[in-house]
Design an enzyme around this catalytic site. Structure first.
Site, PDB file in Angstrom:
ATOM      1  N   GLU A  44       2.714  -8.274  -2.308  1.00  0.00           N
ATOM      2  CA  GLU A  44       1.317  -8.895  -1.874  1.00  0.00           C
ATOM      3  C   GLU A  44       1.271 -10.376  -2.536  1.00  0.00           C
ATOM      4  O   GLU A  44       0.669 -11.246  -1.701  1.00  0.00           O
ATOM      5  CB  GLU A  44       0.214  -8.326  -2.512  1.00  0.00           C
ATOM      6  N   GLY A  91       0.722  -1.159  -0.158  1.00  0.00           N
ATOM      7  CA  GLY A  91      -0.027  -0.082  -0.071  1.00  0.00           C
ATOM      8  C   GLY A  91       0.753   1.274  -0.019  1.00  0.00           C
ATOM      9  O   GLY A  91       0.302   2.324  -0.822  1.00  0.00           O
TER      10      GLY A  91
END
Length: 255
Positions: free
Chosen positions: A129, A106
C-alpha cells in the site's frame, strides 16, 4: 457470486472467485463478511478454509474502484472494510488460509485473519500500500505486527516489498510451504482433522489465545480459567476423558 461457501464433511471452504486476480472490491468485501457470519453460525461447519483458487489467493483491493473514492467516502467505508476482515478473524472455529500465487495488500490481510497459513512454493505475499501513498487499512498494521513482530512488519509495510514463500516461512508470515498443486489438499487435511475434534474446546482455545494477545496476562489467565472450568460441563469433555481412561490417549470420537 464473487465469494462462495461450500461445505462438505464438516469443512467449509470460503472461495474467492473474481477473476483474474480476486481483487477485493466493495461487493466482495461485503460478501466475505456475510459468509464469515454464515460459517460461524452453521453447526455443519466445524473448520474453515480460505482459498482463492489454484492461481492466485487475492492480489489486493480494487484500485480502480478505490481511486474514485475521496476522503469522505473512505471515512464512511473504512469501518465496513475492517469489519469484513474482522468477521473472518472472529470465526469461532479453526481457519486455515490456502495461499497460492499472490496474496498482496488486502489479500495478505485476509490471510492474516486465519489461524494457520499454508502457502504454495510460488506464493508472493506483501503489503504494498505504501507504493500508492497509503497504509494497510484492513488490519495489516495490527495483525501483521502481532504475527511477525513490529520490526519485520515495519520493514514490509515501509518498503511495500513482496516476500517469497521461503522468506515468509522464515519470518513466521506463513506456517508451511508446499508444492503449489498440494496447497488446497494440505489445507483441507488440516481442517478435516480439526473438524473431527471437540468443537467447544477448539472455540475456547481460539478465544483464549486471541483474547490474551489483546490484554494483560492476568486478564488473559482469567479468560482461560473461565473457559477451562466451563468445559467440564460439556459432553466432549466427558467423551474425551472416558476415552483416555478406557482406550488411551488420542482415540476419542467427538460428536
Amino acid at each position: 457470486m464473487t465469494v462462495t461457501l461450500e461445505v462438505a464433511e464438516g469443512v467449509g471452504t470460503i472461495r474467492l472467485d473474481r477473476p483474474p486476480m480476486n481483487a477485493l472490491d466493495i461487493a466482495t468485501q461485503d460478501r466475505l463478511r456475510e459468509l464469515a457470519g454464515e460459517a460461524s453460525d452453521r453447526d455443519d461447519v466445524r473448520a474453515v478454509i480460505l482459498y482463492g483458487g489454484e492461481k492466485v489467493f487475492a492480489a489486493g483491493a480494487d484500485i480502480k474502484e478505490m481511486r474514485e473514492m475521496d476522503h469522505a467516502a473512505m471515512v464512511a467505508r473504512s469501518r465496513a472494510l475492517q469489519d469484513s476482515f474482522t468477521a473472518v478473524a472472529r470465526i469461532p472455529k479453526p481457519v486455515v488460509a490456502a495461499v497460492t500465487g499472490y496474496a498482496l495488500g488486502g489479500g495478505c490481510e485476509l490471510a492474516l485473519c486465519a489461524d494457520y497459513r499454508i502457502a504454495a512454493d510460488n506464493a508472493r505475499l506483501g503489503q504494498p500500500e505504501i507504493l500508492l501513498g497509503l497504509i494497510p487499512g484492513a488490519g495489516g498494521t495490527q495483525r501483521l505486527a502481532r504475527l511477525v513482530g513490529p520490526s519485520k512488519a515495519k520493514d514490509l509495510i515501509f518498503t511495500g516489498r513482496h516476500v517469497r514463500a521461503d522468506e515468509a516461512l522464515a519470518i513466521g508470515l506463513v506456517d508451511r510451504v508446499v508444492p503449489a498443486a498440494e496447497v488446497y489438499e494440505q489445507a483441507h487435511a488440516w481442517a478435516a482433522k480439526l473438524a473431527k475434534g471437540p468443537a467447544i474446546a477448539l472455540r475456547a482455545a481460539k478465544e483464549c489465545v486471541d483474547a490474551g494477545l489483546e490484554t494483560d496476562i492476568d486478564t488473559g489467565l482469567a479468560v482461560e480459567r473461565s473457559w477451562f472450568a466451563g468445559l467440564f460441563a460439556t459432553e466432549d469433555r466427558e467423551i474425551g476423558m472416558r476415552s483416555f481412561v478406557e482406550e488411551g490417549p488420542g482415540k476419542a470420537k467427538f460428536r
